[in-house]
Motif scaffolding. Structure first.
Motif, mmCIF file in Angstrom:
data_model
loop_
_atom_site.group_PDB
_atom_site.id
_atom_site.type_symbol
_atom_site.label_atom_id
_atom_site.label_comp_id
_atom_site.label_asym_id
_atom_site.label_seq_id
_atom_site.Cartn_x
_atom_site.Cartn_y
_atom_site.Cartn_z
ATOM 1 N N GLU A 64 0.830 -1.208 0.000
ATOM 2 C CA GLU A 64 0.000 0.000 0.000
ATOM 3 C C GLU A 64 0.866 1.260 0.000
ATOM 4 O O GLU A 64 0.511 2.266 -0.600
ATOM 5 N N LYS A 65 2.004 1.191 0.686
ATOM 6 C CA LYS A 65 2.897 2.351 0.811
ATOM 7 C C LYS A 65 3.947 2.413 -0.293
ATOM 8 O O LYS A 65 4.426 3.487 -0.638
ATOM 9 N N CYS A 66 4.326 1.267 -0.840
ATOM 10 C CA CYS A 66 5.386 1.201 -1.843
ATOM 11 C C CYS A 66 4.947 1.878 -3.143
ATOM 12 O O CYS A 66 3.876 1.588 -3.672
ATOM 13 N N VAL A 67 5.808 2.777 -3.649
ATOM 14 C CA VAL A 67 5.509 3.486 -4.896
ATOM 15 C C VAL A 67 6.365 2.978 -6.060
ATOM 16 O O VAL A 67 6.301 3.511 -7.163
ATOM 17 N N GLY A 68 7.172 1.962 -5.813
ATOM 18 C CA GLY A 68 7.975 1.364 -6.874
ATOM 19 C C GLY A 68 9.132 2.220 -7.341
ATOM 20 O O GLY A 68 9.545 2.149 -8.490
ATOM 21 N N CYS A 69 9.713 3.001 -6.432
ATOM 22 C CA CYS A 69 10.812 3.897 -6.807
ATOM 23 C C CYS A 69 12.119 3.143 -7.055
ATOM 24 O O CYS A 69 13.031 3.669 -7.667
ATOM 25 N N SER A 70 12.225 1.931 -6.561
ATOM 26 C CA SER A 70 13.374 1.022 -6.678
ATOM 27 C C SER A 70 14.615 1.462 -5.905
ATOM 28 O O SER A 70 15.703 0.939 -6.124
ATOM 29 N N GLU A 71 14.478 2.396 -4.995
ATOM 30 C CA GLU A 71 15.622 2.812 -4.168
ATOM 31 C C GLU A 71 16.150 1.642 -3.344
ATOM 32 O O GLU A 71 17.357 1.453 -3.234
ATOM 33 N N CYS A 72 15.257 0.837 -2.786
ATOM 34 C CA CYS A 72 15.688 -0.308 -1.979
ATOM 35 C C CYS A 72 16.395 -1.351 -2.839
ATOM 36 O O CYS A 72 17.364 -1.967 -2.414
ATOM 37 N N VAL A 73 15.911 -1.530 -4.057
ATOM 38 C CA VAL A 73 16.543 -2.473 -4.989
ATOM 39 C C VAL A 73 17.976 -2.036 -5.257
ATOM 40 O O VAL A 73 18.908 -2.845 -5.250
ATOM 41 N N ASP A 74 18.166 -0.734 -5.481
ATOM 42 C CA ASP A 74 19.483 -0.192 -5.813
ATOM 43 C C ASP A 74 20.453 -0.209 -4.631
ATOM 44 O O ASP A 74 21.646 -0.434 -4.820
ATOM 45 N N VAL A 75 19.963 0.029 -3.420
ATOM 46 C CA VAL A 75 20.849 0.186 -2.265
ATOM 47 C C VAL A 75 21.201 -1.145 -1.588
ATOM 48 O O VAL A 75 22.238 -1.252 -0.948
ATOM 49 N N LYS A 99 6.097 -2.734 -7.878
ATOM 50 C CA LYS A 99 6.218 -2.734 -6.418
ATOM 51 C C LYS A 99 7.466 -3.521 -6.045
ATOM 52 O O LYS A 99 7.847 -4.471 -6.720
ATOM 53 N N SER A 100 8.091 -3.134 -4.943
ATOM 54 C CA SER A 100 9.257 -3.861 -4.455
ATOM 55 C C SER A 100 8.802 -5.120 -3.729
ATOM 56 O O SER A 100 7.856 -5.087 -2.940
ATOM 57 N N PRO A 143 22.840 -4.380 -0.650
ATOM 58 C CA PRO A 143 24.114 -4.985 -1.060
ATOM 59 C C PRO A 143 24.009 -6.467 -1.431
ATOM 60 O O PRO A 143 24.916 -7.015 -2.054
ATOM 61 N N VAL A 144 22.915 -7.121 -1.071
ATOM 62 C CA VAL A 144 22.786 -8.558 -1.343
ATOM 63 C C VAL A 144 21.557 -8.893 -2.199
ATOM 64 O O VAL A 144 21.126 -10.043 -2.251
ATOM 65 N N GLU A 145 20.994 -7.906 -2.856
ATOM 66 C CA GLU A 145 19.901 -8.100 -3.815
ATOM 67 C C GLU A 145 18.689 -8.828 -3.234
ATOM 68 O O GLU A 145 18.185 -9.785 -3.820
ATOM 69 N N VAL A 146 18.223 -8.352 -2.089
ATOM 70 C CA VAL A 146 17.034 -8.933 -1.466
ATOM 71 C C VAL A 146 15.783 -8.606 -2.276
ATOM 72 O O VAL A 146 14.876 -9.424 -2.387
ATOM 73 N N TYR A 147 15.737 -7.413 -2.872
ATOM 74 C CA TYR A 147 14.523 -6.924 -3.527
ATOM 75 C C TYR A 147 14.572 -6.981 -5.040
ATOM 76 O O TYR A 147 15.634 -6.890 -5.645
ATOM 77 N N GLU A 148 13.375 -7.076 -5.625
ATOM 78 C CA GLU A 148 13.237 -6.845 -7.060
ATOM 79 C C GLU A 148 11.855 -6.236 -7.293
ATOM 80 O O GLU A 148 10.947 -6.411 -6.475
ATOM 81 N N LEU A 149 11.733 -5.476 -8.374
ATOM 82 C CA LEU A 149 10.446 -4.873 -8.697
ATOM 83 C C LEU A 149 9.583 -5.878 -9.442
ATOM 84 O O LEU A 149 10.031 -6.498 -10.401
ATOM 85 N N GLN A 150 8.351 -6.024 -8.964
ATOM 86 C CA GLN A 150 7.358 -6.866 -9.629
ATOM 87 C C GLN A 150 6.060 -6.092 -9.664
ATOM 88 O O GLN A 150 5.584 -5.635 -8.619
ATOM 89 N N ASN A 151 5.514 -5.904 -10.850
ATOM 90 C CA ASN A 151 4.276 -5.126 -11.006
ATOM 91 C C ASN A 151 4.396 -3.743 -10.371
ATOM 92 O O ASN A 151 3.497 -3.283 -9.680
#
Length: 62
Positions: free
Chosen positions: A10-21, A33-34, A23-31
């Motif tokens: 609900e809060k995620c806007v899909g900016c991908s900042e977490c994906v970029d920061v 959203k992170s 160091p171990v690639e926990v996140y990816e954008l799907q639809n």
């Protein structure tokens, strides 16, 4: 130590900042959203929390 990583869609806007920061690639954008796809890799550094301007991420010790 392991961590539970949660992204509030609900809060995620899909900016991908977490994906970029992360160091171990926990996140990816799907639809636009992170999603924590490699949660078991989380180091607990909380860099993702620091860069998320929408307070959408929670990292807790499992």
């Amino acid at each position: 130590m392991s961590y539970n990583v949660t992204v509030d869609a609900e809060k995620c806007v899909g900016c991908s900042e977490c994906v970029d920061v992360c160091p171990v690639e926990v996140y990816e954008l799907q639809n636009e959203k992170s999603v924590p796809v490699n949660e078991e890799e989380c180091l607990g550094c909380e860099s993702c929390i620091e860069v998320c301007e929408h307070d959408a991420i929670t990292v807790e010790e499992a």
